[in-house]
Each structure stands twice: as structure tokens, then as C-alpha cells.
Design a protein around this motif. Structure first.
Motif, PDB file in Angstrom:
ATOM      1  N   LYS A   1      -5.885  -7.819  -6.764  1.00 48.58           N
ATOM      2  CA  LYS A   1      -6.742  -6.956  -5.939  1.00 48.58           C
ATOM      3  C   LYS A   1      -6.255  -5.503  -5.920  1.00 48.58           C
ATOM      4  O   LYS A   1      -6.218  -4.861  -4.876  1.00 48.58           O
TER       5      LYS A   1
ATOM      6  N   CYS B   1      -3.185   3.383 -12.317  1.00 49.84           N
ATOM      7  CA  CYS B   1      -4.059   2.214 -12.447  1.00 49.84           C
ATOM      8  C   CYS B   1      -3.553   1.232 -13.500  1.00 49.84           C
ATOM      9  O   CYS B   1      -3.846   0.030 -13.420  1.00 49.84           O
TER      10      CYS B   1
ATOM     11  N   GLU C   1      -6.357  -1.605  -6.125  1.00 49.96           N
ATOM     12  CA  GLU C   1      -7.352  -0.563  -5.882  1.00 49.96           C
ATOM     13  C   GLU C   1      -6.673   0.805  -5.867  1.00 49.96           C
ATOM     14  O   GLU C   1      -5.590   0.964  -5.317  1.00 49.96           O
ATOM     15  N   CYS C   2      -7.340   1.759  -6.470  1.00 53.21           N
ATOM     16  CA  CYS C   2      -6.958   3.163  -6.366  1.00 53.21           C
ATOM     17  C   CYS C   2      -8.008   3.814  -5.471  1.00 53.21           C
ATOM     18  O   CYS C   2      -9.202   3.734  -5.760  1.00 53.21           O
ATOM     19  N   LEU C   3      -7.566   4.439  -4.389  1.00 49.16           N
ATOM     20  CA  LEU C   3      -8.466   4.886  -3.335  1.00 49.16           C
ATOM     21  C   LEU C   3      -8.330   6.380  -3.072  1.00 49.16           C
ATOM     22  O   LEU C   3      -7.236   6.936  -3.161  1.00 49.16           O
TER      23      LEU C   3
ATOM     24  N   SER D   1      -3.500   0.234  -3.346  1.00 54.27           N
ATOM     25  CA  SER D   1      -3.382  -1.008  -2.596  1.00 54.27           C
ATOM     26  C   SER D   1      -3.398  -2.157  -3.589  1.00 54.27           C
ATOM     27  O   SER D   1      -4.168  -2.140  -4.561  1.00 54.27           O
ATOM     28  N   MET D   2      -2.544  -3.131  -3.354  1.00 52.85           N
ATOM     29  CA  MET D   2      -2.498  -4.312  -4.216  1.00 52.85           C
ATOM     30  C   MET D   2      -1.926  -5.467  -3.418  1.00 52.85           C
ATOM     31  O   MET D   2      -1.282  -5.259  -2.389  1.00 52.85           O
TER      32      MET D   2
ATOM     33  N   THR E   1       0.840  -1.197   0.000  1.00 53.09           N
ATOM     34  CA  THR E   1       0.000   0.000   0.000  1.00 53.09           C
ATOM     35  C   THR E   1       0.872   1.242   0.000  1.00 53.09           C
ATOM     36  O   THR E   1       1.992   1.237   0.503  1.00 53.09           O
TER      37      THR E   1
ATOM     38  N   ALA F   1      -1.814  -2.108 -12.581  1.00 47.59           N
ATOM     39  CA  ALA F   1      -2.578  -3.318 -12.272  1.00 47.59           C
ATOM     40  C   ALA F   1      -2.389  -4.398 -13.336  1.00 47.59           C
ATOM     41  O   ALA F   1      -2.630  -5.582 -13.073  1.00 47.59           O
TER      42      ALA F   1
END
Length: 98
Positions: free
Chosen positions: A37, A27, A39-41, A55-56, A5, A30
Motif C-alpha cells: 500500500k 516511488c 503512496e506518495c502524497l 505512506s506504506m 509514514t 515501493a
């Protein structure tokens, strides 16, 4: 399993085209083999100055090393991350069973 993260704040104005372009480029990471898994947050807490997070997950240390050394990741770090990120914190986790 390793969860990678990073929380960060960009140099770009909030909502700008440059901000959106950076997030789209992030992104694309990915697609690197072994990334799971992803995610862009967007940060919602007022407790810190970060505005976004990535997070991945990786199945193991070898998959994480492959990602870290991958040319697309290295290019992103040099061409986008270093020039455009104002501040960040990177955290890597493995499952902890008490």
C-alpha cells in the motif's frame, strides 16, 4: 501491521524537474519486498510546512526491518534523502483498539 509514514519538504523549487525526479526515485522504494500500500502524497493543509508524504504498510516488524536495512533503501537515504530533504517528520503506527 505497521504503517510507516514520513512527511517532508524538499530543498527543490516547487514543480521543478529536480522535485519530480526525487519523487520518482522515492516511488521506486515501493518495489522493495514487503512494502504494501505504498503512496506518495502531496500535502494540502496550511497547518504545517511539509509539502509531501510517503505512506506504506508492512505485515510485521520483520518486514519493516527488511525494508529499513535493504540496500536500495539505504542508498536512497544516503544519496537522495539526506542531501535533498529540508525537513521531515517520521511516524510509525500499529493498529490501536480501545
Amino acid at each position: 501491521m505497521i504503517r510507516h509514514t514520513v512527511a517532508f519538504r524538499l530543498k527543490h523549487p516547487s514543480g521543478s524537474a529536480a522535485e519530480q525526479d526525487f519523487l520518482r526515485a522515492a516511488c521506486a522504494l515501493a518495489k522493495i519486498e514487503g512494502v504494501q500500500k505504498f503512496e506518495c502524497l502531496r500535502q494540502t493543509s496550511l497547518k504545517n510546512s511539509f509539502t509531501f508524504g510517503l505512506s506504506m504498510e508492512f505485515a510485521n516488524e520483520a518486514a519493516y526491518a527488511f525494508y529499513s536495512e535493504h540496500p536500495e533503501h539505504s542508498r536512497f537515504v544516503q544519496e537522495r534523502w539526506i542531501p535533498e530533504v529540508a525537513e521531515f517528520m517520521e511516524l510509525d503506527y500499529v493498529t490501536c483498539v480501545p
